[in-house]
Design a protein around this motif. Structure first.
Motif, PDB file in Angstrom:
ATOM      1  N   ILE A   1      -2.466  -0.794   2.436  1.00 54.18           N
ATOM      2  CA  ILE A   1      -2.261  -1.588   1.217  1.00 54.18           C
ATOM      3  C   ILE A   1      -0.798  -1.996   1.092  1.00 54.18           C
ATOM      4  O   ILE A   1       0.072  -1.484   1.808  1.00 54.18           O
ATOM      5  CB  ILE A   1      -2.724  -0.817  -0.031  1.00 54.18           C
ATOM      6  CG1 ILE A   1      -1.861   0.435  -0.249  1.00 54.18           C
ATOM      7  CG2 ILE A   1      -4.203  -0.449   0.101  1.00 54.18           C
ATOM      8  CD1 ILE A   1      -2.228   1.221  -1.502  1.00 54.18           C
ATOM      9  N   GLU A   2      -0.525  -2.896   0.149  1.00 51.19           N
ATOM     10  CA  GLU A   2       0.827  -3.421  -0.026  1.00 51.19           C
ATOM     11  C   GLU A   2       1.563  -2.808  -1.211  1.00 51.19           C
ATOM     12  O   GLU A   2       2.687  -3.181  -1.502  1.00 51.19           O
ATOM     13  CB  GLU A   2       0.774  -4.945  -0.203  1.00 51.19           C
ATOM     14  CG  GLU A   2       0.414  -5.698   1.065  1.00 51.19           C
ATOM     15  CD  GLU A   2       1.462  -5.519   2.164  1.00 51.19           C
ATOM     16  OE1 GLU A   2       2.672  -5.567   1.860  1.00 51.19           O
ATOM     17  OE2 GLU A   2       1.063  -5.296   3.317  1.00 51.19           O
ATOM     18  N   SER A   3       0.938  -1.854  -1.888  1.00 46.52           N
ATOM     19  CA  SER A   3       1.577  -1.241  -3.053  1.00 46.52           C
ATOM     20  C   SER A   3       2.842  -0.496  -2.647  1.00 46.52           C
ATOM     21  O   SER A   3       2.870   0.201  -1.626  1.00 46.52           O
ATOM     22  CB  SER A   3       0.607  -0.269  -3.727  1.00 46.52           C
ATOM     23  OG  SER A   3       1.255   0.424  -4.775  1.00 46.52           O
ATOM     24  N   ASP A   4       3.880  -0.637  -3.459  1.00 48.50           N
ATOM     25  CA  ASP A   4       5.117   0.123  -3.224  1.00 48.50           C
ATOM     26  C   ASP A   4       5.218   1.312  -4.174  1.00 48.50           C
ATOM     27  O   ASP A   4       6.257   1.959  -4.275  1.00 48.50           O
ATOM     28  CB  ASP A   4       6.348  -0.774  -3.369  1.00 48.50           C
ATOM     29  CG  ASP A   4       6.427  -1.468  -4.733  1.00 48.50           C
ATOM     30  OD1 ASP A   4       5.578  -1.168  -5.606  1.00 48.50           O
ATOM     31  OD2 ASP A   4       7.310  -2.326  -4.921  1.00 48.50           O
ATOM     32  N   ASP A   5       4.113   1.600  -4.870  1.00 53.88           N
ATOM     33  CA  ASP A   5       4.043   2.747  -5.784  1.00 53.88           C
ATOM     34  C   ASP A   5       2.808   3.559  -5.411  1.00 53.88           C
ATOM     35  O   ASP A   5       1.710   3.331  -5.915  1.00 53.88           O
ATOM     36  CB  ASP A   5       3.951   2.258  -7.233  1.00 53.88           C
ATOM     37  CG  ASP A   5       3.908   3.410  -8.250  1.00 53.88           C
ATOM     38  OD1 ASP A   5       3.951   4.588  -7.822  1.00 53.88           O
ATOM     39  OD2 ASP A   5       3.811   3.118  -9.459  1.00 53.88           O
ATOM     40  N   THR A   6       2.971   4.482  -4.490  1.00 51.21           N
ATOM     41  CA  THR A   6       1.847   5.299  -4.036  1.00 51.21           C
ATOM     42  C   THR A   6       2.212   6.776  -4.117  1.00 51.21           C
ATOM     43  O   THR A   6       3.378   7.146  -4.013  1.00 51.21           O
ATOM     44  CB  THR A   6       1.444   4.964  -2.588  1.00 51.21           C
ATOM     45  OG1 THR A   6       2.526   5.286  -1.707  1.00 51.21           O
ATOM     46  CG2 THR A   6       1.085   3.494  -2.446  1.00 51.21           C
ATOM     47  N   ASP A   7       1.199   7.604  -4.297  1.00 51.81           N
ATOM     48  CA  ASP A   7       1.440   9.048  -4.393  1.00 51.81           C
ATOM     49  C   ASP A   7       0.183   9.787  -3.948  1.00 51.81           C
ATOM     50  O   ASP A   7      -0.922   9.243  -3.982  1.00 51.81           O
ATOM     51  CB  ASP A   7       1.807   9.439  -5.823  1.00 51.81           C
ATOM     52  CG  ASP A   7       2.622  10.734  -5.881  1.00 51.81           C
ATOM     53  OD1 ASP A   7       2.769  11.392  -4.824  1.00 51.81           O
ATOM     54  OD2 ASP A   7       3.096  11.071  -6.969  1.00 51.81           O
ATOM     55  N   VAL A   8       0.377  11.048  -3.555  1.00 52.48           N
ATOM     56  CA  VAL A   8      -0.720  11.916  -3.150  1.00 52.48           C
ATOM     57  C   VAL A   8      -0.600  13.220  -3.921  1.00 52.48           C
ATOM     58  O   VAL A   8       0.454  13.863  -3.887  1.00 52.48           O
ATOM     59  CB  VAL A   8      -0.699  12.202  -1.636  1.00 52.48           C
ATOM     60  CG1 VAL A   8      -1.845  13.144  -1.260  1.00 52.48           C
ATOM     61  CG2 VAL A   8      -0.801  10.903  -0.839  1.00 52.48           C
ATOM     62  N   LEU A   9      -1.661  13.583  -4.624  1.00 49.67           N
ATOM     63  CA  LEU A   9      -1.722  14.851  -5.343  1.00 49.67           C
ATOM     64  C   LEU A   9      -2.709  15.749  -4.608  1.00 49.67           C
ATOM     65  O   LEU A   9      -3.895  15.429  -4.526  1.00 49.67           O
ATOM     66  CB  LEU A   9      -2.175  14.624  -6.787  1.00 49.67           C
ATOM     67  CG  LEU A   9      -2.450  15.887  -7.628  1.00 49.67           C
ATOM     68  CD1 LEU A   9      -1.195  16.737  -7.753  1.00 49.67           C
ATOM     69  CD2 LEU A   9      -2.987  15.503  -9.002  1.00 49.67           C
ATOM     70  N   GLU A  10      -2.234  16.851  -4.064  1.00 47.10           N
ATOM     71  CA  GLU A  10      -3.087  17.766  -3.320  1.00 47.10           C
ATOM     72  C   GLU A  10      -3.238  19.073  -4.084  1.00 47.10           C
ATOM     73  O   GLU A  10      -2.250  19.652  -4.546  1.00 47.10           O
ATOM     74  CB  GLU A  10      -2.507  18.031  -1.932  1.00 47.10           C
ATOM     75  CG  GLU A  10      -2.473  16.793  -1.048  1.00 47.10           C
ATOM     76  CD  GLU A  10      -2.038  17.092   0.371  1.00 47.10           C
ATOM     77  OE1 GLU A  10      -2.899  17.499   1.187  1.00 47.10           O
ATOM     78  OE2 GLU A  10      -0.843  16.926   0.665  1.00 47.10           O
TER      79      GLU A  10
ATOM     80  N   ASP B   1      -9.771  -7.561   2.073  1.00 50.68           N
ATOM     81  CA  ASP B   1      -8.446  -7.416   2.684  1.00 50.68           C
ATOM     82  C   ASP B   1      -7.654  -6.359   1.926  1.00 50.68           C
ATOM     83  O   ASP B   1      -7.217  -6.576   0.794  1.00 50.68           O
ATOM     84  CB  ASP B   1      -7.711  -8.756   2.644  1.00 50.68           C
ATOM     85  CG  ASP B   1      -6.354  -8.700   3.338  1.00 50.68           C
ATOM     86  OD1 ASP B   1      -6.035  -7.651   3.949  1.00 50.68           O
ATOM     87  OD2 ASP B   1      -5.621  -9.701   3.261  1.00 50.68           O
ATOM     88  N   LEU B   2      -7.474  -5.187   2.529  1.00 52.36           N
ATOM     89  CA  LEU B   2      -6.782  -4.092   1.852  1.00 52.36           C
ATOM     90  C   LEU B   2      -5.346  -4.445   1.508  1.00 52.36           C
ATOM     91  O   LEU B   2      -4.772  -3.878   0.566  1.00 52.36           O
ATOM     92  CB  LEU B   2      -6.840  -2.832   2.720  1.00 52.36           C
ATOM     93  CG  LEU B   2      -8.246  -2.303   3.026  1.00 52.36           C
ATOM     94  CD1 LEU B   2      -8.158  -1.015   3.850  1.00 52.36           C
ATOM     95  CD2 LEU B   2      -9.029  -2.052   1.751  1.00 52.36           C
ATOM     96  N   ALA B   3      -4.753  -5.371   2.240  1.00 54.97           N
ATOM     97  CA  ALA B   3      -3.377  -5.771   1.953  1.00 54.97           C
ATOM     98  C   ALA B   3      -3.257  -6.488   0.608  1.00 54.97           C
ATOM     99  O   ALA B   3      -2.146  -6.663   0.091  1.00 54.97           O
ATOM    100  CB  ALA B   3      -2.848  -6.664   3.071  1.00 54.97           C
ATOM    101  N   SER B   4      -4.411  -6.866   0.025  1.00 55.10           N
ATOM    102  CA  SER B   4      -4.383  -7.519  -1.291  1.00 55.10           C
ATOM    103  C   SER B   4      -4.104  -6.529  -2.416  1.00 55.10           C
ATOM    104  O   SER B   4      -3.808  -6.933  -3.545  1.00 55.10           O
ATOM    105  CB  SER B   4      -5.717  -8.216  -1.556  1.00 55.10           C
ATOM    106  OG  SER B   4      -5.983  -9.211  -0.586  1.00 55.10           O
ATOM    107  N   ILE B   5      -4.205  -5.246  -2.129  1.00 52.74           N
ATOM    108  CA  ILE B   5      -4.021  -4.221  -3.159  1.00 52.74           C
ATOM    109  C   ILE B   5      -2.534  -3.922  -3.320  1.00 52.74           C
ATOM    110  O   ILE B   5      -1.892  -3.373  -2.424  1.00 52.74           O
ATOM    111  CB  ILE B   5      -4.779  -2.931  -2.789  1.00 52.74           C
ATOM    112  CG1 ILE B   5      -6.277  -3.216  -2.666  1.00 52.74           C
ATOM    113  CG2 ILE B   5      -4.523  -1.844  -3.841  1.00 52.74           C
ATOM    114  CD1 ILE B   5      -7.091  -2.021  -2.222  1.00 52.74           C
ATOM    115  N   GLU B   6      -1.998  -4.306  -4.473  1.00 55.18           N
ATOM    116  CA  GLU B   6      -0.590  -4.063  -4.781  1.00 55.18           C
ATOM    117  C   GLU B   6      -0.426  -3.123  -5.966  1.00 55.18           C
ATOM    118  O   GLU B   6       0.686  -2.769  -6.345  1.00 55.18           O
ATOM    119  CB  GLU B   6       0.122  -5.387  -5.060  1.00 55.18           C
ATOM    120  CG  GLU B   6       0.101  -6.358  -3.871  1.00 55.18           C
ATOM    121  CD  GLU B   6       0.824  -7.649  -4.161  1.00 55.18           C
ATOM    122  OE1 GLU B   6       1.241  -7.848  -5.333  1.00 55.18           O
ATOM    123  OE2 GLU B   6       0.980  -8.474  -3.243  1.00 55.18           O
TER     124      GLU B   6
END
Length: 356
Positions: A316-325, A285-290
């Motif tokens: 996912i449920e994380s509220d701290d996400t980022d993308v480095l391109e 369950d990807l929603a388990s990833i915080e």
């Protein structure tokens, strides 16, 4: 290309040929001798065919949360230590982060029954537990690379309390992300995977590389050798190409069951992003990833486009996400100058900022 420019290039190549012929013997020796993977390491956990590498720190050990790198299971992890000034491992060590790399090893025909469940809930889980025990840590920074990204994501979903942060490099998540994934999905073209698994107990990586090469025959058979010839008088370029060739030819085999489950469950049925993947009787369950999650993408990645990666952040449920391109390709994320000038120092800082 303009005909005049094409003629000029041909004339230039012809004029430089005698000089290059004279350099060819020494450059050939340099090409053959170049090898990635110079940073010392020791094996601290072993469960055949898997081994866990601990890299020697550049400075005294700190209390920082350790980094566990789940490297791609179809390639040799030496590319993470490509060259002294282009080493993912050394950049992390320089920031005081303990670094461990999961080397999936080279399975024998007796390992043909090893599947996704073994690689996630057994091998990766045991490697993470070994690191946690060595450092007395509740959780680790987990970095997944390429084909091992689904394994790292599945582990983070099944054992969320053991993952401090989740960083994913060149991450294939949504395998139905349009035509741009066609090169990756070529591994499953016309049910070839069924014939491959029926033929091999452990699928040879060179066979997989050949399958990908056949999708870009001009680049593999003409463009790349011609580029090497054009720059034969550039010692640094020859050295880099030698390291890449050594890495490409050093990949492990893949257990037949793992290959089949990866192709059928992920490439064809897209179970991971659809939240339909089950391992050991448990749904991933990807929603388990915080945990804080970072995607490291190459804008020129011919294997994994952005559209195949970013859907994870919505799942996912994380509220701290980022993308480095970064302006580089799939392999360039590990070896290019821009990745090491602008990319990996940022990734290392991202880990340090989120230490326990």
């Amino acid at each position: 290309m303009d005909p005049h420019e094409f003629s000029r290039q041909l004339a230039d190549r012809a004029a430089r040929t005698p000089s290059k012929l004279g350099q060819a013997p020494s450059r050939t020796l340099q090409l053959a001798a170049a090898k990635p993977g110079e940073t010392p390491y020791e094996i601290v956990h072993e469960e055949p065919p898997v081994r866990l590498r601990r890299y020697e720190p550049e400075r005294p050990a700190t209390d920082a949360t350790p980094v566990v790198i789940a490297y791609a299971f179809i390639n040799d992890p030496s590319i993470l230590d490509f060259a002294p000034k282009r080493s993912v491992v050394r950049t992390l060590l320089d920031r005081g982060l303990p670094v461990y790399v999961v080397d999936w090893g080279d399975p024998s025909p007796l390992d043909r029954s090893l599947g996704l469940d073994d690689y996630v809930r057994r091998f990766l889980a045991n490697c993470v537990d070994a690191v946690r025990e060595r450092h007395g840590a509740d959780a680790v920074h987990l970095l997944g690379y390429s084909t091992s990204v689904p394994l790292a994501v599945a582990y983070a979903a099944l054992f969320p309390d053991r993952v401090r942060t989740l960083a994913l490099q060149g991450p294939p998540i949504d395998f139905h992300a349009g035509d741009d994934m066609e090169l990756f999905r070529s591994l499953a073209a016309e049910q070839d995977h069924e014939r491959i698994v029926a033929t091999f107990d452990a699928v040879p990586t060179p066979l997989l590389e050949l399958g990908l090469a056949c999708r870009k025959p001009v680049e593999y058979t003409v463009t790349t050798p011609l580029r090497l010839w054009d720059q034969l008088d550039d010692a640094a370029f020859v050295e880099e190409q030698g390291r890449k060739l050594e890495w490409i030819t050093g990949g492990p085999h893949v257990p037949g069951r793992l290959y089949r489950e990866f192709v059928e469950g992920l490439l064809l049925e897209n179970r991971l992003i659809e939240n339909e993947l089950e391992l050991g009787g448990r749904r991933v369950d990807l929603a388990s990833i915080e945990a804080p999650t970072l995607l490291v993408l190459g804008t020129e990645d011919a294997y994994v486009p952005r559209a195949a990666s970013v859907p994870l952040l919505e799942a996912i449920e994380s509220d701290d996400t980022d993308v480095l391109e970064l302006p580089t390709g799939h392999v360039g994320l590990s070896v290019s100058a821009v990745a090491h000038e602008r990319g990996w120092p940022q990734v290392a800082d991202w880990f340090v900022e989120r230490n326990a």
